[in-house]
Design a protein around this motif. Structure first.
Motif, PDB file in Angstrom:
ATOM      1  N   GLU A   1      56.596  43.497  49.598  1.00 15.01           N
ATOM      2  CA  GLU A   1      57.809  43.195  48.873  1.00 15.01           C
ATOM      3  C   GLU A   1      57.774  42.173  47.646  1.00 15.01           C
ATOM      4  N   LEU A   2      56.724  41.193  48.052  1.00 10.49           N
ATOM      5  CA  LEU A   2      56.315  40.004  47.044  1.00 10.49           C
ATOM      6  C   LEU A   2      55.125  39.526  47.643  1.00 10.49           C
ATOM      7  N   ILE A   3      54.206  39.175  46.678  1.00 10.35           N
ATOM      8  CA  ILE A   3      52.905  38.139  46.981  1.00 10.35           C
ATOM      9  C   ILE A   3      53.363  36.753  46.264  1.00 10.35           C
ATOM     10  N   ILE A   4      53.251  35.791  47.213  1.00  9.72           N
ATOM     11  CA  ILE A   4      53.275  34.529  46.443  1.00  9.72           C
ATOM     12  C   ILE A   4      51.758  34.142  46.562  1.00  9.72           C
ATOM     13  N   GLY A   5      51.212  34.035  45.282  1.00 14.95           N
ATOM     14  CA  GLY A   5      49.760  33.617  44.947  1.00 14.95           C
ATOM     15  C   GLY A   5      49.468  32.463  44.613  1.00 14.95           C
ATOM     16  N   VAL A   6      49.456  31.281  45.498  1.00 13.20           N
ATOM     17  CA  VAL A   6      49.114  29.938  44.894  1.00 13.20           C
ATOM     18  C   VAL A   6      48.154  29.608  45.654  1.00 13.20           C
TER      19      VAL A   6
ATOM     20  N   LEU B   1      43.655  37.091  48.368  1.00 11.37           N
ATOM     21  CA  LEU B   1      44.390  37.755  47.052  1.00 11.37           C
ATOM     22  C   LEU B   1      43.375  38.860  46.732  1.00 11.37           C
ATOM     23  N   ILE B   2      42.206  38.453  46.676  1.00 17.65           N
ATOM     24  CA  ILE B   2      41.288  39.728  46.165  1.00 17.65           C
ATOM     25  C   ILE B   2      41.294  40.861  47.056  1.00 17.65           C
ATOM     26  N   ARG B   3      41.323  40.671  48.631  1.00 12.89           N
ATOM     27  CA  ARG B   3      41.519  41.769  49.382  1.00 12.89           C
ATOM     28  C   ARG B   3      42.708  42.428  49.160  1.00 12.89           C
ATOM     29  N   LEU B   4      43.864  41.714  49.106  1.00 12.52           N
ATOM     30  CA  LEU B   4      45.040  42.177  48.897  1.00 12.52           C
ATOM     31  C   LEU B   4      45.020  43.256  47.559  1.00 12.52           C
ATOM     32  N   TYR B   5      44.636  42.686  46.674  1.00 11.94           N
ATOM     33  CA  TYR B   5      44.490  43.476  45.340  1.00 11.94           C
ATOM     34  C   TYR B   5      43.889  44.861  45.645  1.00 11.94           C
ATOM     35  N   GLU B   6      42.885  44.978  46.522  1.00  8.86           N
ATOM     36  CA  GLU B   6      42.136  46.131  46.735  1.00  8.86           C
ATOM     37  C   GLU B   6      43.018  47.052  47.933  1.00  8.86           C
ATOM     38  N   LEU B   7      43.554  46.289  48.728  1.00  6.74           N
ATOM     39  CA  LEU B   7      44.515  46.972  49.543  1.00  6.74           C
ATOM     40  C   LEU B   7      45.629  47.764  48.957  1.00  6.74           C
ATOM     41  N   ILE B   8      46.016  47.102  48.114  1.00  4.34           N
ATOM     42  CA  ILE B   8      47.360  47.735  47.159  1.00  4.34           C
ATOM     43  C   ILE B   8      46.808  48.765  46.519  1.00  4.34           C
ATOM     44  N   ASN B   9      45.511  48.762  45.824  1.00  5.89           N
ATOM     45  CA  ASN B   9      45.129  49.786  44.841  1.00  5.89           C
ATOM     46  C   ASN B   9      44.786  50.993  45.675  1.00  5.89           C
ATOM     47  N   GLU B  10      44.384  50.720  46.930  1.00  9.88           N
ATOM     48  CA  GLU B  10      44.015  51.805  47.890  1.00  9.88           C
ATOM     49  C   GLU B  10      45.446  52.430  48.497  1.00  9.88           C
ATOM     50  N   GLY B  11      46.449  51.760  48.150  1.00 11.46           N
ATOM     51  CA  GLY B  11      47.862  52.555  48.904  1.00 11.46           C
ATOM     52  C   GLY B  11      48.038  52.067  50.067  1.00 11.46           C
TER      53      GLY B  11
ATOM     54  N   VAL C   1      36.548  28.254  43.126  1.00 14.53           N
ATOM     55  CA  VAL C   1      35.877  29.283  43.037  1.00 14.53           C
ATOM     56  C   VAL C   1      36.822  30.766  43.312  1.00 14.53           C
ATOM     57  N   ASN C   2      36.823  31.468  42.211  1.00 15.57           N
ATOM     58  CA  ASN C   2      37.720  32.611  41.689  1.00 15.57           C
ATOM     59  C   ASN C   2      39.236  32.476  42.205  1.00 15.57           C
ATOM     60  N   VAL C   3      39.707  31.286  42.055  1.00 12.64           N
ATOM     61  CA  VAL C   3      41.025  31.052  42.315  1.00 12.64           C
ATOM     62  C   VAL C   3      41.847  31.495  40.985  1.00 12.64           C
ATOM     63  N   VAL C   4      41.529  31.137  39.962  1.00  7.64           N
ATOM     64  CA  VAL C   4      42.044  31.502  38.394  1.00  7.64           C
ATOM     65  C   VAL C   4      41.911  32.911  38.601  1.00  7.64           C
TER      66      VAL C   4
ATOM     67  N   LYS D   1      44.262  35.072  41.109  1.00  8.46           N
ATOM     68  CA  LYS D   1      45.629  34.890  40.531  1.00  8.46           C
ATOM     69  C   LYS D   1      45.988  36.300  39.507  1.00  8.46           C
ATOM     70  N   GLU D   2      45.089  36.206  38.472  1.00  8.32           N
ATOM     71  CA  GLU D   2      45.012  37.044  37.397  1.00  8.32           C
ATOM     72  C   GLU D   2      45.255  38.639  37.874  1.00  8.32           C
ATOM     73  N   LEU D   3      44.229  38.706  39.082  1.00  4.55           N
ATOM     74  CA  LEU D   3      44.175  40.249  39.665  1.00  4.55           C
ATOM     75  C   LEU D   3      45.573  40.652  40.284  1.00  4.55           C
ATOM     76  N   ILE D   4      46.197  39.701  40.867  1.00  2.00           N
ATOM     77  CA  ILE D   4      47.420  40.005  41.505  1.00  2.00           C
ATOM     78  C   ILE D   4      48.343  40.277  40.491  1.00  2.00           C
ATOM     79  N   MET D   5      48.473  39.421  39.298  1.00  2.00           N
ATOM     80  CA  MET D   5      49.624  39.727  38.150  1.00  2.00           C
ATOM     81  C   MET D   5      49.444  41.117  37.563  1.00  2.00           C
ATOM     82  N   SER D   6      48.140  41.532  37.704  1.00  2.00           N
ATOM     83  CA  SER D   6      48.047  42.841  37.047  1.00  2.00           C
ATOM     84  C   SER D   6      48.513  43.969  37.999  1.00  2.00           C
ATOM     85  N   THR D   7      49.027  43.853  39.089  1.00  2.00           N
ATOM     86  CA  THR D   7      49.299  45.057  39.802  1.00  2.00           C
ATOM     87  C   THR D   7      50.930  45.267  39.617  1.00  2.00           C
TER      88      THR D   7
END
Lengths: 212, 212
Positions: free
Chosen positions: B158-163, B143-153, B168-171, B174-180
């Protein structure tokens, strides 16, 4: 946003997770061999309910580890559970993972007899040669059929991991298994699942591998 | 002992389970398209915590169902999750399931760069053509890498299922993804897992398939 992330090296994430779990257990301890099983299940589910849910028959974890050291194979009731078991480490001990659920003849026979594929899969598994551990993470009907096969003297597994999840006959099927003479690791109640079944297998395999 | 077992025909077990879940929800309802997602996750986990844990961005389930009807493919972060997704039904809609975790070159690159295989897998997944849904049930680093890849364009799924599940860094992931701005279905907190990811995918696939 990213500054909330704790920097942990890839190969240390699991170690750090187990440290957090141990901290949050606040000094609660478990018998030798069972300790890693309980913690790995919590690691897999983030659910501390398993502290109370997981039931071990006497020495069952130790007996299973010994069986794995002697090449026991594992039979699962889902390909998901099979996919989560560390096959490399199991094969190093001489065992294999087997799942009959997707076999076409199993589906056909189940349809014809109006039973579940899981029940037929247990019959197939019972015919395997050598030491066997059943790891059931999904289908209560698998546990019910196993109970019958045990009582009929057709199979005598080294261990039954009985952790199906759900609402129909799940609680009852686990009680059936706990009433047999076969060593068991069971999650009392409705909870469990394929990931729980795989986690228990791996916790046993890693311990067997360590003392090899 | 066996007389405690409720007799339910194999093809009716799932239906009966959903009836019990609906009963125990005591009249609680969910928005259209989300209802089956929540219930299927409870069916898979026997854990009613997901009633509160599961967060949907606006219309995310509807958007995902539409994408699946238009042939969207799914990328997972574990072979376990991939193994739990109904590939036959997904393929009938024109999509495929992809998991790069066990690819040898992914492991090599991760080792060399000292990142997780999950992070490298997300980079591989981002290069897929067509509509993409990411279903992450295990690794917060995905999820953390996805957040970066999204921000880098670099990727716009279409959807991220983040479960992901764990400690360690799970919570935080998930917050990162919800901020996109990307539509998401996320299980807030520590809980989740490969079975949850697969259950959400299947709930969406079945709805897409139904209105095809």
């Amino acid at each position: 946003m990213l500054n909330k992330i704790e920097i942990v090296k890839p190969n240390e994430i699991e170690k750090r997770s187990f440290e957090i779990i141990t901290e949050e257990l606040e000094g609660k301890t478990f018998p030798e061999y069972e300790d890693l099983v309980v913690k790995r299940v919590i690691h897999t589910t983030a659910d501390f309910d398993y502290v109370d849910n997981l039931c071990f028959s006497e020495d069952s974890a130790k007996i299973a580890i010994e069986a794995l050291r002697n090449g026991a194979s594992i039979i699962t009731d889902t390909n998901m559970a099979a996919s989560g078991i560390n096959k490399k480490r199991l094969e190093a001990l001489g065992g294999t993972v087997n799942c009959f659920m997707a076999h076409e003849d199993v589906a056909k026979e189940a349809e014809k007899r109006q039973v579940t594929r899981a029940a037929v899969s247990m019959e197939r598994g019972s015919q395997l040669k050598g030491k066997i551990i059943f790891a059931i993470g999904n289908a209560p009907t698998a546990l019910i059929r196993l109970y019958e096969l045990i009582n009929e003297g057709i199979v005598k597994p080294e261990l039954i991991i009985g952790v199906p999840v759900g609402f129909v006959n799940v609680v009852e099927s686990k009680e059936l298994i706990m009433s047999t003479e076969i060593p068991y690791i069971v999650s009392k109640g409705r909870k469990g699942g394929s990931t729980v079944a795989a986690a228990i297998c791996n916790a046993l395999i890693y311990q067997a591998d360590k003392i090899r």
